[in-house]
Design an enzyme around this catalytic site. Sequence first.
Site, short mmCIF file in Angstrom:
data_model
loop_
_atom_site.label_atom_id
_atom_site.label_comp_id
_atom_site.label_asym_id
_atom_site.label_seq_id
_atom_site.Cartn_x
_atom_site.Cartn_y
_atom_site.Cartn_z
N ASN A 1 -13.30 -9.97 14.39
CA ASN A 1 -12.96 -8.89 15.32
C ASN A 1 -11.54 -8.45 14.97
O ASN A 1 -10.59 -9.13 15.31
CB ASN A 1 -13.05 -9.44 16.76
N TRP A 2 -11.46 -7.30 14.29
CA TRP A 2 -10.14 -6.85 13.81
C TRP A 2 -9.31 -6.25 14.95
O TRP A 2 -8.13 -5.96 14.75
CB TRP A 2 -10.31 -5.84 12.68
N LYS A 3 -9.93 -6.04 16.11
CA LYS A 3 -9.22 -5.44 17.25
C LYS A 3 -8.51 -4.15 16.80
O LYS A 3 -9.03 -3.44 15.94
CB LYS A 3 -8.28 -6.47 17.90
N GLU B 1 -16.15 -17.05 24.82
CA GLU B 1 -14.73 -16.98 24.48
C GLU B 1 -13.91 -17.27 25.73
O GLU B 1 -13.67 -16.37 26.54
CB GLU B 1 -14.37 -15.58 23.98
N GLY C 1 -6.17 -15.81 21.17
CA GLY C 1 -4.85 -15.43 20.67
C GLY C 1 -3.73 -16.38 21.09
O GLY C 1 -2.55 -16.06 20.93
N GLU D 1 -10.87 -8.64 26.61
CA GLU D 1 -9.78 -7.65 26.63
C GLU D 1 -10.27 -6.34 27.21
O GLU D 1 -9.52 -5.63 27.90
CB GLU D 1 -9.21 -7.47 25.21
N GLY E 1 -10.65 -13.60 15.83
CA GLY E 1 -9.72 -12.48 15.96
C GLY E 1 -8.64 -12.57 14.90
O GLY E 1 -8.82 -12.16 13.76
N GLY E 2 -7.49 -13.15 15.28
CA GLY E 2 -6.32 -13.17 14.40
C GLY E 2 -6.60 -13.63 12.98
O GLY E 2 -6.16 -12.99 12.01
P1 PGA Z 1 -8.45 -15.01 18.39
O1 PGA Z 1 -9.37 -13.86 19.06
O2 PGA Z 1 -9.27 -15.62 17.28
O3 PGA Z 1 -7.26 -14.26 17.87
O4 PGA Z 1 -8.14 -15.98 19.45
C1 PGA Z 1 -10.74 -14.08 19.29
C2 PGA Z 1 -11.34 -12.87 19.96
O5 PGA Z 1 -10.71 -12.26 20.82
O6 PGA Z 1 -12.50 -12.49 19.65
#
Ligand code: PGA
Length: 245
Positions: free
Chosen positions: A8-10, A160, A166, A95, A226-227
């Site tokens: 998930n590149w957000k 999650e 994050g 989010e 994510g990150g």
């Molecule tokens: P993270 O994010 O790996 O940066 O904790 C996960 C996500 O929000 O899907």
Amino acid sequence: MRQLIAGNWKMHGMGGEAAALAGAIRAGAAGLACDLLVCPPFTQLVPVAGMLAGSTVAVGGQDCHAEAKGAHTGDISAAMLADAGARFVILGHSERRANHGETDAGVRAKAVAAIAAGLTPIVCVGETEAERTAGWETGVVGGQLSGSLPEGFSGVVAYEPVWAIGTGKTATEDDVAAMHGFIRQALVRQLGEAGSLVRILYGGSVRPANASVLLAVPEVGGALVGGASLVAEDFLAIARAARPG
Ligand code: PGA
């Protein structure tokens, strides 16, 4: 079932960065024992899908609207995502639930739209730190599952815990095992036999250093990253830690 490692590149990725990341992931993806997915921001969907065409890496969106088209300024429909080359869409990420007021009913409507457009929805659920401290985590997640998954749901669920996203904190193996077992039971109760086929991803600070432990937990069907998905070598290291299906 093969595990799914989804990035998930957000809200990250200008054209050059997205192309470099997609190219490096494509180069390292051949022969992996898991399914791979990247979810770039909307503006990078078409070029990234183009770069990954013919590879083993699928592309997904990070949200869609519940309507097929109409006067919805700034929104993107599920059919538009499919038209851009997406095969998956993340729905109800915490989010979006927190920042855009997304409700279970709204996520459910989006899941219906995604399935109708031929996409595989990845529906996100998870409790906050305060909810876990109060001992409400299964109640919260159970409520999100029954509210967010439409009848006849086929797709993916991502657990999650909000406090792990994050933050560098992850749930313990025991907590992940307990929650994924709970989610599996809820899915079977809700969807019948089909509930046993839904992949349940874990998400929240998945990194190369913790991936093999998390991905070995029973009922973990992959990871939503994510990150660490923004660094090709880290994302591929997580993929290499997947349990062969
Ligand atoms: P993270 O994010 O790996 O940066 O904790 C996960 C996500 O929000 O899907």
